[in-house]
Design a protein around this motif. Structure first.
Motif, short mmCIF file in Angstrom:
data_model
loop_
_atom_site.label_atom_id
_atom_site.label_comp_id
_atom_site.label_asym_id
_atom_site.label_seq_id
_atom_site.Cartn_x
_atom_site.Cartn_y
_atom_site.Cartn_z
N ARG A 41 38.46 55.68 35.44
CA ARG A 41 38.45 57.55 35.36
C ARG A 41 37.07 58.33 35.88
NH1 ARG A 41 40.94 59.65 29.76
NH2 ARG A 41 42.92 59.01 30.07
N VAL A 42 36.81 57.58 37.08
CA VAL A 42 35.26 58.12 38.21
C VAL A 42 35.73 59.81 38.52
CG1 VAL A 42 35.11 56.06 38.41
CG2 VAL A 42 35.73 57.51 40.27
N ASP A 43 34.16 60.13 38.32
CA ASP A 43 34.57 61.22 39.20
C ASP A 43 32.97 61.36 40.05
OD1 ASP A 43 35.78 63.95 40.08
OD2 ASP A 43 35.22 64.03 38.37
N GLU A 44 33.17 63.04 41.11
CA GLU A 44 32.17 62.53 42.15
C GLU A 44 30.54 62.02 41.51
OE1 GLU A 44 32.70 62.22 45.27
OE2 GLU A 44 35.09 62.08 45.06
N GLY A 45 29.45 61.41 42.18
CA GLY A 45 28.53 62.42 41.12
C GLY A 45 28.02 60.78 39.90
N HIS A 46 29.26 59.67 39.61
CA HIS A 46 29.11 59.03 38.44
C HIS A 46 28.81 57.90 39.18
CE1 HIS A 46 32.66 60.13 36.20
NE2 HIS A 46 31.35 61.34 35.68
N ARG A 47 27.51 57.72 38.41
CA ARG A 47 27.22 56.14 38.18
C ARG A 47 27.86 54.74 37.76
NH1 ARG A 47 22.18 55.88 40.30
NH2 ARG A 47 21.88 57.42 40.24
N VAL A 48 27.96 54.06 38.60
CA VAL A 48 29.15 52.86 37.71
C VAL A 48 28.21 51.77 37.82
CG1 VAL A 48 30.89 52.46 38.25
CG2 VAL A 48 30.74 54.20 38.43
N LEU A 49 28.08 50.76 36.55
CA LEU A 49 27.36 49.62 36.58
C LEU A 49 29.22 48.80 36.42
CD1 LEU A 49 25.43 47.37 36.19
CD2 LEU A 49 25.68 47.71 33.83
N GLU A 50 28.81 47.46 37.59
CA GLU A 50 30.02 46.93 37.15
C GLU A 50 28.73 45.66 37.25
OE1 GLU A 50 33.12 44.63 41.08
OE2 GLU A 50 30.92 45.34 41.63
N ILE A 51 30.00 44.44 36.11
CA ILE A 51 29.57 43.51 35.69
C ILE A 51 30.24 42.39 36.28
CG2 ILE A 51 29.41 41.93 33.18
CD1 ILE A 51 27.88 44.80 33.09
N GLY A 52 29.46 41.32 37.03
CA GLY A 52 30.47 40.54 37.57
C GLY A 52 30.87 41.25 39.09
N THR A 53 30.77 41.18 40.10
CA THR A 53 30.57 41.56 41.91
C THR A 53 30.98 40.18 41.99
OG1 THR A 53 27.85 41.62 41.90
CG2 THR A 53 29.08 41.84 43.51
N GLY A 54 31.66 38.63 42.44
CA GLY A 54 32.50 38.51 43.12
C GLY A 54 32.43 38.18 44.34
N THR A 55 33.81 38.68 44.63
CA THR A 55 33.78 38.62 45.94
C THR A 55 32.97 39.66 46.71
OG1 THR A 55 35.91 39.47 46.71
CG2 THR A 55 35.62 37.38 46.54
N GLY A 56 32.82 41.24 45.85
CA GLY A 56 32.52 42.19 46.09
C GLY A 56 33.66 43.10 46.87
N TYR A 57 34.97 42.68 46.69
CA TYR A 57 36.18 43.56 47.07
C TYR A 57 35.70 44.91 46.08
CZ TYR A 57 40.72 45.43 48.19
OH TYR A 57 41.82 46.37 48.72
N SER A 58 35.84 44.59 45.51
CA SER A 58 35.99 45.91 43.78
C SER A 58 34.46 46.98 44.02
CB SER A 58 36.08 45.37 42.56
OG SER A 58 34.75 44.63 41.81
N THR A 59 33.95 45.84 44.40
CA THR A 59 32.37 46.58 44.74
C THR A 59 32.71 47.40 45.27
OG1 THR A 59 31.13 44.50 44.14
CG2 THR A 59 29.89 46.33 43.89
N ALA A 60 32.64 46.91 46.65
CA ALA A 60 33.27 47.92 48.07
C ALA A 60 33.99 49.02 48.20
CB ALA A 60 33.66 46.74 49.17
#
Length: 374
Positions: free
Chosen positions: A113-132
Motif C-alpha cells: 500500500r505505498v503512495d507517492e512520497g513514501h520512503r521504503v526500506l527493503e530487507i533483502g535486495t537479491g537480484t534487485g528486480y523488486s528494488t527496481a
C-alpha cells in the motif's frame, strides 16, 4: 518473442491472476526488464533427480530469455557462493538466493500500500528486480535496500545501474534495518523471518506498514501486514496464500549435530500423529507451540519415526505409529509434543479458523499470535 513482448505477456498474466491490481505497478512491470537482473544466468531444477540437482541456464542458452519472464522463482545462488557461471553440468547443494516469482513480488508490493512520497526500506535486495520496481514507482531516492551478501548486492547494483536506477544500497544485516534513512513509511522483507525485529518497528513511523513473511523451522509461513503504533508496538493480520521464502541467513536453524538417545524419555499414546502437520495451517499452529523445533524423519528398527528437536535447549519428541495408534516419547527441559498437541487441540476446538483470522501483536522481538476463540 523479444523482451518487450515477453514483458507485455507477463503483465497480462499477472493481471489475470489478480496479483497485479493497480496501474502504477502495472506500469513498473511493463517498464522494468527482469532479464537485466538475471544476466548471470539462473539454475533450473533437473527433473527426476533425487536428491534435487540444479543445472545452469546462461544467456547464450535459447531457454534463458523466455525463462526470465516466466512467473517463477529462479535460483541465482547455491551454497552461499556458487553462481550459474561457476558450474558446468549439475550441482546438488542447497539454494541460497533467488529471483522471486514476479507474481509474488507484485502481490507483496500491492499489499504494501505505498503512495507517492513514501520512503521504503527493503530487507533483502537479491537480484534487485523488486528494488527496481519500487524505484520506478517511487523514485530511487526514496528506496533503501539492505542485502547481507556483498557479492549479491554488487550484482544488483550493476543491474540497477543498467536500468538507470541508483537507490541507496546497503550491505549489512537487514534485520537491523538502516537507521540513517529512518523513519520509513513502509518496510518490506523479501526473506522469511522468525520474528519481527524491534529495530524495524523503531525505524517505521507511526501509521507506517511493515510487510514480512513470518516463518519457523517447521517451514510453514504466512505473509503478514503490520501497522506501527505511537506506543512503539505493531499489530496486524496474516494475508493468506501460503507464501514461502528462504529464511533470513542470521535466522537459519542450527546444525542438528549428534542426535539424542531416542530410547530414553517419557512414552505415551498421543491423540494424533506427526502426519497431522502435513497440513499447512495445522503445521503453522504447531510451529507457534514449538518455534525452535526442527523435524527430521528417521528409519529405526524397521519403522519410520518423526523427530522434533530443539537443538538449543535439547528438548525432543519422537513419534511413530504402532498398529494404528500413534505413540510419542519425549525428553528435555520442555515437552515439545505436549505443547504442539495442546495448541492444535485448542485451535480445532475453536473451529480451526483460517490463518487470515489470526491476530498478531508485536511488543518485543517475539510476536504474540492468537486466533478467534483461542
Amino acid at each position: 518473442m523479444n523482451d518487450k513482448e515477453l514483458r507485455a505477456r507477463l503483465v497480462e498474466r499477472l493481471t489475470d491472476s489478480g496479483h497485479l491490481r493497480t496501474e502504477p505497478w502495472r506500469a513498473a512491470v511493463s517498464a522494468v526488464p527482469r532479464h537485466e537482473f538475471l544476466r548471470g544466468g539462473f539454475f533450473q531444477q533437473v527433473e527426476g533427480c533425487t536428491p534435487t540437482a540444479w543445472a545452469p541456464v546462461m544467456p547464450d542458452d535459447a531457454r534463458w530469455l523466455e525463462g526470465c519472464y516466466d512467473d517463477a522463482s529462479l535460483v541465482t545462488q547455491i551454497a552461499g557462493t556458487i553462481v550459474p557461471g561457476d558450474i558446468r553440468g549439475e550441482i546438488m547443494r542447497v539454494p541460497t538466493s533467488s529471483s522471486t516469482m514476479p507474481g509474488l513480488v507484485v502481490r507483496m508490493l500491492e499489499d504494501l500500500r505505498v503512495d507517492e512520497g513514501h520512503r521504503v526500506l527493503e530487507i533483502g535486495t537479491g537480484t534487485g528486480y523488486s528494488t527496481a520496481l519500487m524505484c520506478h514507482r517511487l523514485g530511487a531516492d526514496l528506496v533503501t535496500s539492505v542485502e547481507v551478501d556483498e557479492n549479491v548486492s554488487a550484482r544488483a547494483r550493476t543491474a540497477l545501474g543498467q536500468c538507470g536506477f541508483a537507490p541507496n544500497l546497503i550491505v549489512d544485516d537487514g534485520l537491523a534495518g538502516h537507521k540513517d534513512e529512518a523513519p520509513y513509511d513502509r518496510v518490506i522483507a523479501t526473506c522469511g523471518l522468525l520474528t519481527v525485529p524491534q529495530k524495524l518497528i523503531e525505524q517505521t513511523r507511526p501509521g507506517g506498514i511493515i510487510l514480512v513473511t513470518l516463518c519457523g523451522w517447521l517451514y510453514s509461513s504466512e505473509l503478514t501486514r503490520l501497522t506501527v503504533h505511537y506506543d512503539g508496538t505493531a499489530s496486524g493480520r496474516f494475508l493468506g496464500g501460503q507464501i514461502s521464502f528462504m529464511l533470513a541467513r542470521p535466522q537459519l536453524p542450527p546444525q542438528l549435530g549428534l542426535l539424542p538417545d531416542l530410547d530414553t524419555g517419557d512414552e505415551r499414546q498421543t491423540a494424533f500423529g506427526a502426519d497431522v502437520i502435513d497440513d499447512w495451517n495445522t503445521r503453522f499452529v504447531a510451529q507457534l507451540a514449538a518455534p525452535r523445533a526442527q523435524r527430521v524423519t528417521l528409519t529405526r528398527d524397521g519403522r519410520t519415526e518423526s523427530l522434533f528437536l530443539d537443538v538449543d535447549t535439547g528438548a525432543w519428541a519422537v513419534l511413530w505409529e504402532n498398529r494404528g495408534q500413534w505413540m510419542v516419547r519425549q525428553s528435555g527441559p520442555s515437552r515439545i509434543w505436549d505443547a504442539i498437541e495442546e495448541h492444535i487441540t485448542r485451535w480445532r476446538a475453536a473451529g480451526a479458523p483460517p490463518l487470515e483470522r489470526f491476530e498478531i501483536t508485536v511488543t518485543s522481538d517475539q510476536p504474540s499470535i492468537t486466533w478467534p476463540g483461542g
